[in-house]
Design a protein around this motif. Structure first.
Motif, mmCIF file in Angstrom:
data_model
loop_
_atom_site.group_PDB
_atom_site.id
_atom_site.type_symbol
_atom_site.label_atom_id
_atom_site.label_comp_id
_atom_site.label_asym_id
_atom_site.label_seq_id
_atom_site.Cartn_x
_atom_site.Cartn_y
_atom_site.Cartn_z
ATOM 1 N N SER A 51 -50.018 -9.311 -23.218
ATOM 2 C CA SER A 51 -51.077 -10.158 -22.685
ATOM 3 C C SER A 51 -50.624 -11.614 -22.574
ATOM 4 N N ASP A 52 -49.703 -12.019 -23.437
ATOM 5 C CA ASP A 52 -49.158 -13.380 -23.399
ATOM 6 C C ASP A 52 -47.645 -13.271 -23.281
ATOM 7 N N PHE A 53 -47.199 -12.927 -22.094
ATOM 8 C CA PHE A 53 -45.795 -12.592 -21.887
ATOM 9 C C PHE A 53 -44.844 -13.752 -22.193
ATOM 10 N N PRO A 54 -45.067 -14.953 -21.689
ATOM 11 C CA PRO A 54 -44.138 -16.046 -21.980
ATOM 12 C C PRO A 54 -43.961 -16.302 -23.477
ATOM 13 N N SER A 55 -45.057 -16.242 -24.237
ATOM 14 C CA SER A 55 -44.954 -16.466 -25.686
ATOM 15 C C SER A 55 -44.143 -15.376 -26.360
ATOM 16 N N LEU A 56 -44.315 -14.136 -25.884
ATOM 17 C CA LEU A 56 -43.553 -13.028 -26.445
ATOM 18 C C LEU A 56 -42.063 -13.238 -26.229
ATOM 19 N N VAL A 57 -41.677 -13.565 -24.999
ATOM 20 C CA VAL A 57 -40.261 -13.767 -24.704
ATOM 21 C C VAL A 57 -39.698 -14.914 -25.540
ATOM 22 N N ASP A 58 -40.420 -16.007 -25.613
ATOM 23 C CA ASP A 58 -39.957 -17.155 -26.384
ATOM 24 C C ASP A 58 -39.727 -16.782 -27.852
ATOM 25 N N SER A 59 -40.682 -16.077 -28.450
ATOM 26 C CA SER A 59 -40.582 -15.748 -29.874
ATOM 27 C C SER A 59 -39.414 -14.815 -30.161
ATOM 28 N N VAL A 60 -39.167 -13.873 -29.260
ATOM 29 C CA VAL A 60 -38.050 -12.944 -29.472
ATOM 30 C C VAL A 60 -36.714 -13.665 -29.310
ATOM 31 N N LEU A 61 -36.590 -14.498 -28.294
ATOM 32 C CA LEU A 61 -35.320 -15.182 -28.061
ATOM 33 C C LEU A 61 -34.987 -16.148 -29.196
ATOM 34 N N ILE A 62 -35.988 -16.761 -29.800
ATOM 35 C CA ILE A 62 -35.758 -17.665 -30.926
ATOM 36 C C ILE A 62 -35.180 -16.908 -32.118
ATOM 37 N N ARG A 63 -35.641 -15.669 -32.313
ATOM 38 C CA ARG A 63 -35.196 -14.878 -33.461
ATOM 39 C C ARG A 63 -33.912 -14.105 -33.198
ATOM 40 N N CYS A 64 -33.542 -13.969 -31.940
ATOM 41 C CA CYS A 64 -32.367 -13.161 -31.604
ATOM 42 C C CYS A 64 -31.087 -13.845 -32.086
ATOM 43 N N TRP A 93 -33.507 -5.697 -36.001
ATOM 44 C CA TRP A 93 -33.863 -5.759 -34.584
ATOM 45 C C TRP A 93 -33.472 -7.095 -33.955
ATOM 46 N N THR A 94 -33.354 -8.140 -34.781
ATOM 47 C CA THR A 94 -32.997 -9.460 -34.237
ATOM 48 C C THR A 94 -31.545 -9.511 -33.785
ATOM 49 N N THR A 95 -30.753 -8.493 -34.139
ATOM 50 C CA THR A 95 -29.349 -8.468 -33.724
ATOM 51 C C THR A 95 -29.109 -7.534 -32.543
ATOM 52 N N THR A 96 -30.185 -6.993 -31.972
ATOM 53 C CA THR A 96 -30.015 -6.071 -30.855
ATOM 54 C C THR A 96 -29.420 -6.768 -29.633
ATOM 55 N N SER A 119 -27.964 -12.048 -31.973
ATOM 56 C CA SER A 119 -26.798 -11.349 -31.438
ATOM 57 C C SER A 119 -25.930 -12.309 -30.627
ATOM 58 N N PRO A 120 -24.618 -12.343 -30.883
ATOM 59 C CA PRO A 120 -23.758 -13.273 -30.139
ATOM 60 C C PRO A 120 -23.558 -12.870 -28.680
ATOM 61 N N ALA A 121 -23.826 -11.587 -28.377
ATOM 62 C CA ALA A 121 -23.661 -11.110 -26.999
ATOM 63 C C ALA A 121 -24.839 -10.213 -26.636
ATOM 64 N N VAL A 122 -25.254 -10.280 -25.394
ATOM 65 C CA VAL A 122 -26.356 -9.456 -24.901
ATOM 66 C C VAL A 122 -25.827 -8.574 -23.773
ATOM 67 N N LYS A 123 -25.918 -7.278 -23.980
ATOM 68 C CA LYS A 123 -25.467 -6.356 -22.947
ATOM 69 C C LYS A 123 -26.497 -6.212 -21.834
ATOM 70 N N ALA A 179 -29.482 -15.791 -21.435
ATOM 71 C CA ALA A 179 -28.685 -14.625 -21.039
ATOM 72 C C ALA A 179 -27.265 -15.041 -20.647
ATOM 73 N N GLU A 180 -27.153 -16.156 -19.965
ATOM 74 C CA GLU A 180 -25.830 -16.636 -19.543
ATOM 75 C C GLU A 180 -24.975 -17.015 -20.744
ATOM 76 N N GLU A 181 -25.582 -17.684 -21.720
ATOM 77 C CA GLU A 181 -24.832 -18.100 -22.915
ATOM 78 C C GLU A 181 -24.404 -16.916 -23.778
ATOM 79 N N ARG A 182 -25.166 -15.814 -23.721
ATOM 80 C CA ARG A 182 -24.823 -14.612 -24.512
ATOM 81 C C ARG A 182 -23.982 -13.628 -23.706
#
Length: 500
Positions: free
Chosen positions: A85-98, A71-74, A100-104, A128-131
């Motif tokens: 409930s803690d949206f900013p933390s969720l986004v941060d944690s996912v982006l750290i683990r992602c 899932w980290t390569t999606t 994928s060299p490109a994001v569609k 998003a811009e870098e990917r």
């Protein structure tokens, strides 16, 4: 005898095996169970991910060891604050683990934004811009202050689709979106110059949607690539004109609040238009609708909503002449009641070249036209209302070949709708086919269709089929979503209950 024969074959076979000095081959070992889920190619797994929310994508890690990290390569990242409930933390944690060299696809949805979160939102968008993001959606939920889009977003070379809500653009910043095809701007602070710069910097832009964009005075689109313009919920007090000579499709939707009528200066290439809006303001809606219909007289496909039909009904009662139209395909999204029937007559009279009429029935109009008691009384229905005007409908005498009524279950009890059907069938000399779709299943979601409804609909259908037809070639077809066997089953229940 059979048993003896079998024994002989068995005995002979054993002697042959012993003569050869060999034993029967052992049975093959049982096949080892395979982990088919883990064997799926990455491309297939990512395709599955594209149909799931990010929360569910992360949960797929329990399916197999391989999926724990897959899932980290999606390349599909959709974040919705409604599910966290803690949206900013969720986004941060996912982006750290992602990894994928490109994001569609990169979506931030229903994010409750305030100034303190600006730096964090900047970092997410920088990711998003870098990917090399292709589909970017930034929808802020009721922000107290508009989020100013960072300058690096104005130069996204791979961006194909962009939607922003609750944001503002920087005046004077050059836009370079060479691949952008679809742009939706909602609840944004805009200006004529900013809009012009966006269109100029998007050379392949095809569809532009402006939803509650304030401070725009003139929409000027000289691009040959922009084919569709959607104006939704226009709280534009100073809005004056649209100039878009290469536009093919124009849609005016939602609730508008205007102090004056805007005009269509040049929309000479239009082939399709939709007018499904309402206007808050005395008399402005009537003037605006007349202005639009006059400018759209050369458009071949027109869609009109319920509120606009109610306005046309008042024009019909006042004897206001209708501008002649070259419309060949007319689509109505409306209930058919006493407030809409005369409006339908008005638009049919003006559409002398009409070949196809489609009526999408709705339960009610989102906005109702405000009428005084005298006007309401003038709307009173009588059976020969349409027949008294039939000499004015040239489309019925020459061109109208097809009529389609969708969601008939919404209005099959309406005497106004049945009067309209009777009028069309009885006076359309060129009519070839009328298709009536009941869509009962859609009207009774998560519960069985009531037997009484089926019985009543069946009775109405038989009544409609008995109407006199002006065209000998006219076919009237009822299209039910229920299987024929199921329909007959319901009818048998009714008959049996009556006999009992």
């Amino acid at each position: 005898m059979a048993e003896t024969s079998v024994r002989r074959e068995s005995s002979g076979g054993n002697r042959g095996n012993r003569a050869k000095g060999s034993r029967p081959p052992p049975p093959p070992p049982p096949m080892s169970p395979r982990d088919l889920i883990s064997d799926l190619p990455d491309a297939v797994i990512h395709h599955i991910f594209s149909f799931l929310s990010l929360r569910d994508v992360v949960k797929t890690g329990v399916l197999s060891k391989r999926w724990r990290s897959t899932w980290t390569t999606t390349a599909q990242l959709v974040f919705d604050e409604a599910y966290s409930s803690d949206f900013p933390s969720l986004v941060d944690s996912v982006l750290i683990r992602c990894t994928s060299p490109a994001v569609k696809r990169f979506h931030i949805i229903r994010f409750t934004y305030d100034k303190l979160l600006r730096s964090k939102l900047d970092l997410w968008l920088r990711f998003a811009e870098e990917r090399r993001v292709e589909d970017l959606r930034l929808c802020l939920h009721q922000p107290k202050v508009h989020y100013k889009l960072p300058r690096f977003l104005y130069c996204l070379s791979r961006l194909v689709r962009l939607e922003v809500r609750g944001c503002c653009f920087s005046l004077g910043t050059a836009v370079r979106w060479p691949c952008l095809k679809v742009l939706s701007i909602r609840y944004a602070e805009m200006s004529d110059d900013i809009l012009e710069g966006i269109v100029r910097g998007s050379p392949v832009l095809e569809s532009l949607e402006l939803h509650n964009c304030r401070s725009i005075k003139n929409i000027v689109i000289d691009s040959t690539s922009v084919k569709e313009l959607i104006l939704d919920n226009g709280w534009l007090s100073n809005f004056e004109k649209i100039w878009a000579p290469h536009l093919l499709s124009l849609r005016v939707l939602g609730v508008w609040r205007l102090h004056s009528v805007f005009r269509l200066d040049d929309v000479s290439s239009l082939v399709e238009a939709e007018l499904d809006f309402s206007v808050s303001g005395d008399g402005i809606g009537h003037d605006l609708l007349k202005e639009l219909l006059e400018k759209l007289c050369g458009v071949s496909t027109i869609t009109i909503g319920g509120w606009c039909l109610q306005v046309l009904s008042t024009l019909e009662m006042e004897g206001v002449s209708s501008p002649l139209s070259k419309c060949q395909n007319l689509i109505l999204r409306t209930p058919v009641g006493q407030c809409e029937l005369l409006g339908i007559a008005y638009i049919l009279r003006s559409s002398q070249c009409l070949e196809k009429l489609v009526i999408h029935l709705t339960r009610s109009c989102v906005s109702k036209l405000k009428l005084d008691e005298e006007s309401i009384q003038r709307f009173n229905f009588h059976e020969d209302l349409l027949c008294s005007r039939k000499g004015n409908f040239q489309c019925l005498a020459k061109h109208l070949k097809s009529v389609e009524i969708i969601d008939f279950a919404c209005g099959f009890e309406s005497k106004h709708l049945l009067a309209l059907i009777k009028f069309l069938v009885g006076d359309a000399l060129a009519l070839e086919k009328m298709i009536i779709k009941a869509n009962l299943r859609a009207q009774h979601v998560q519960k069985l269709v009531r037997v009484a409804d089926i019985c009543q609909l069946h009775g109405v259908s038989r009544n409609v089929l008995s109407y006199r037809r002006a065209s000998q070639n006219a076919e009237v077809i009822f299209d039910y979503p229920l299987e024929e066997v199921s329909f007959e089953k319901h009818l048998r229940k009714i008959l049996n209950s009556k006999r009992g």
